[in-house]
Enzyme design. Structure first.
Site, PDB file in Angstrom:
ATOM      1  N   LYS A  53     -18.968  51.333 -85.308  1.00 13.70           N
ATOM      2  CA  LYS A  53     -18.250  50.200 -84.587  1.00 13.70           C
ATOM      3  C   LYS A  53     -19.163  50.008 -83.440  1.00 13.70           C
ATOM      4  O   LYS A  53     -19.251  48.630 -83.154  1.00 13.70           O
ATOM      5  CB  LYS A  53     -16.900  50.759 -84.261  1.00 13.70           C
ATOM      6  CG  LYS A  53     -15.715  50.798 -85.317  1.00 13.70           C
ATOM      7  CD  LYS A  53     -14.568  51.440 -85.008  1.00 13.70           C
ATOM      8  CE  LYS A  53     -13.871  51.708 -86.230  1.00 13.70           C
ATOM      9  NZ  LYS A  53     -12.719  52.522 -86.026  1.00 13.70           N
ATOM     10  N   GLN A  97      -9.659  55.739 -81.251  1.00 14.73           N
ATOM     11  CA  GLN A  97      -9.804  56.076 -82.410  1.00 14.73           C
ATOM     12  C   GLN A  97      -8.896  57.030 -83.069  1.00 14.73           C
ATOM     13  O   GLN A  97      -8.555  58.449 -82.335  1.00 14.73           O
ATOM     14  CB  GLN A  97     -11.230  56.836 -82.504  1.00 14.73           C
ATOM     15  CG  GLN A  97     -11.812  57.364 -84.246  1.00 14.73           C
ATOM     16  CD  GLN A  97     -12.097  56.276 -85.062  1.00 14.73           C
ATOM     17  OE1 GLN A  97     -12.575  55.051 -84.685  1.00 14.73           O
ATOM     18  NE2 GLN A  97     -11.331  56.198 -86.244  1.00 14.73           N
ATOM     19  N   ASP A 120      -6.994  46.546 -82.684  1.00 16.85           N
ATOM     20  CA  ASP A 120      -6.916  47.264 -83.974  1.00 16.85           C
ATOM     21  C   ASP A 120      -5.727  46.842 -84.589  1.00 16.85           C
ATOM     22  O   ASP A 120      -5.317  46.743 -85.980  1.00 16.85           O
ATOM     23  CB  ASP A 120      -6.691  48.792 -83.728  1.00 16.85           C
ATOM     24  CG  ASP A 120      -7.808  49.796 -84.070  1.00 16.85           C
ATOM     25  OD1 ASP A 120      -8.635  49.145 -85.137  1.00 16.85           O
ATOM     26  OD2 ASP A 120      -7.831  50.811 -83.871  1.00 16.85           O
TER      27      ASP A 120
END
Ligand code: NAP
Length: 283
Positions: A53, A97, A120
């Protein structure tokens, strides 16, 4: 029939080039889109995801800030970091994460992220926005699947879409996105009776289970579009999806491979969401 491949790498390259152009436009206004990525603990898979990412951000002209903490980092300290990043004007997107260590309440941390920075798309406000059709960030994986359907010019109106899997991050938002495009949607899960009877009726199948060979050729209507979200390892340890690719490609009209399908699209949509968060912050 041999299915046409929907190439997630090629589509990602196109979309990431567009992100880079839009990032340059923002930079001319003095805004560099910034993504903060928080990693707690040393889960090897998470480390790979985070590295990918961060690299993708750099390659597309986005700034990324990686904060790494060891597995003993407390929930209170993590919430304090999220709070600081919420107030940092140079940060437009925040990604924590998952999974987090067991002593941290992941949902509490997600709910602490400002919905304006929830790139997200996991915050309950983002989920509510998707459900009601209001503006908000869509979860990256199902959003990437929608982009793949869009890329082949597929008109979902009136089509029967079968989603296998009902997680909050893939299956459920996927079903809502397909519904939003006027598909008739069936959501299947571990208690579904006779999965094959349902998939055989489908014009579009999205497999998001996490088990190899959930979808085999005898379960697919000729010409159907098959999107494989699954990420599994085969007996040789190689990455594979939920779909028996070699069998299903002889029946389907379109199919996404694993690797090189939904995976790269997920990261691409993270970049798109971060860019959009930065654009929304522009005066
Ligand atoms: P998850 O939370 O474990 O959900 C799996 C879903 O599959 C559940 O809803 C489960 O039903 C259902 N299921 C399990 N066995 C089934 C069966 N035999 N028939 C029908 N449904 C069944 O997984 P997830 O987070 O959604 O992820 C799914 C897969 O996608 C995983 O392989 C994951 O690694 C992959 N993934 C890939 C990406 C990417 O970027 N490519 C991103 C995210 C996830 P119940 O609800 O009844 O338990």
């Amino acid at each position: 029939m041999t299915a046409q491949i929907i190439d997630g790498n090629a589509l990602s390259r196109t979309l990431r080039a567009q992100v880079a152009v839009r990032a340059t436009t923002l930079q001319a206004l003095g805004i560099t889109p910034g993504l903060a990525v928080i990693l707690v603990g040393d889960n090897p898979a998470s480390q790979v995801y985070v590295r990918n990412k961060v690299k993708a951000c750099e390659d597309s002209g986005l700034r990324s800030v990686l904060e790494k903490y060891d597995a003993t980092f407390s929930e209170a300290d993590l919430l304090a970091r999220v709070d600081a990043l919420n107030r940092d004007p140079a940060i437009h997107g925040i990604l924590v994460q998952l999974p987090l260590p067991a002593h941290i309440d992941a949902q509490k941390v997600i709910e602490a992220i400002s919905p304006a920075k929830d790139v997200d798309g996991f915050h309950v406000a983002s989920a509510g926005a998707l459900m009601t059709g209001l503006p908000g960030f869509w979860p990256c994986t199902p959003h990437g699947c929608m982009k793949m359907l869009e890329s082949i010019g597929y008109d979902l109106r009136g089509k029967h879409a079968v989603v296998i899997g009902r997680s909050n991050i893939v299956g459920k938002p996927m079903a809502l996105m397909l519904l939003g495009q006027n598909a008739t949607v069936t959501v299947c899960h571990s208690a579904t009776r006779d999965l094959k009877a349902l998939t055989l009726q489908a014009d579009v199948i999205v497999a998001a289970v996490g088990k190899r060979n959930v979808l085999t050729a005898d379960m697919v209507k000729p010409g159907a579009v098959v999107i494989d979200v699954g990420m599994n390892r085969n007996d040789e340890g190689k990455l594979c999806g939920d779909v028996d690719f070699d069998g299903v490609k002889t029946v389907a009209g379109w199919i996404t491979p694993v690797p090189g399908g939904v995976g790269p699209m997920t990261i691409t949509m993270l970049l798109v969401n971060t860019l959009e968060a930065a654009e929304r912050s522009a005066p």
